[in-house]
Scaffold this active site. Sequence first.
Site, PDB file in Angstrom:
ATOM      1  N   HIS A   1     -55.363  20.457   0.153  1.00  0.00           N
ATOM      2  CA  HIS A   1     -55.861  19.668  -0.773  1.00  0.00           C
ATOM      3  C   HIS A   1     -55.547  19.958  -2.625  1.00  0.00           C
ATOM      4  CE1 HIS A   1     -60.140  17.982  -1.232  1.00  0.00           C
ATOM      5  NE2 HIS A   1     -60.349  18.400  -1.659  1.00  0.00           N
TER       6      HIS A   1
ATOM      7  N   HIS B   1     -67.907  20.476   3.122  1.00  0.00           N
ATOM      8  CA  HIS B   1     -67.297  21.408   2.138  1.00  0.00           C
ATOM      9  C   HIS B   1     -67.870  22.649   2.264  1.00  0.00           C
ATOM     10  CE1 HIS B   1     -67.776  17.076  -0.039  1.00  0.00           C
ATOM     11  NE2 HIS B   1     -66.708  18.230  -0.300  1.00  0.00           N
TER      12      HIS B   1
ATOM     13  N   ASP C   1     -63.670  21.305   3.227  1.00  0.00           N
ATOM     14  CA  ASP C   1     -62.526  20.753   1.761  1.00  0.00           C
ATOM     15  C   ASP C   1     -63.473  21.869   0.778  1.00  0.00           C
ATOM     16  OD1 ASP C   1     -62.009  18.286   2.946  1.00  0.00           O
ATOM     17  OD2 ASP C   1     -62.319  17.397   1.254  1.00  0.00           O
TER      18      ASP C   1
END
Length: 299
Positions: free
Chosen positions: A159, A252, A108
């Site tokens: 996202h 991430h 992410d």
Amino acid sequence: MLRLPKHIWFCLIAGVALIVSVTVGMMLPLQPEALNNHIESGAIAGNLVASANLSQRVTEFQGQMFDSWQQQASAKGVYQQIPKRYQGQTLSDVKPNPRDKIIALTFDDGPWPKYTEQILDILKANNIKGTFFVIGRNMKNFPDIGKRIVAEGHTIANHTWHHWYHRMSPKAAAYEIDATEEIIYQVTGVRTNLFRPPGGILGNGPAAYARSKNYSVIMWSADSHDYKRPPAERLISNVMRNSKPGGIVLMHDGGGVRDSTVKALPSMIKQFRDSGYRFVTMPEMLALEDKQLQTIAKK
């Protein structure tokens, strides 16, 4: 009476008929305007037919090119249609064939200088494709990294634009999704219908809008907690403790310092492989479960 062969008589009769028809034609009054109209009408009709045929051929060619592009892009992992059963649904894992130990690595908050590139290097070295949930403004600021994600065969997903957590109006929520979708397309040429809400928050607007647009809302089953910047060993433990076949790992590649993620990733990959796992993208994972469900339904 003169006797001539039949073929000679036939030629004489045909010649007389031709002379008569030409003579009569010359005797009729000539009407240039009517003649022009007739010629123009024929030309227009011919052009319309030709245009329709050309349009049909172009449409068929475009369809063939699109099918070919889809096949090539699918082979590279760039374009993968999500099965209909998952569109508009929220998922945290899947239940594929129990004998098939698959796992999806997801990242992410990128694209991000340094860390996204280091993670891509590790995945490439291990011949693994991941799924990257990108932030729209980061894609705008670092387009070359976004292009690399797609060029190397990874799946790219939505996202939101700002990564906000607060409750949004329907208009703001729509912007967060639509603007990100558009920048992904502008930069990479790829459309996605995978979405992950920032912070996993499902009730502040974007997730509901995404579902209404037939996105699959992808959560996770194993959280690395790498945003807390734990030591690499703890990060790996967080993931392995909660992983299972059909699981989705949350990590991430952007939004902060991701040294722990980069350091942990090679060892994590090795542990998964030593345990018999293989790595898939989210579209691949959903396609596998869909195939399994179809097989069960036929029995």
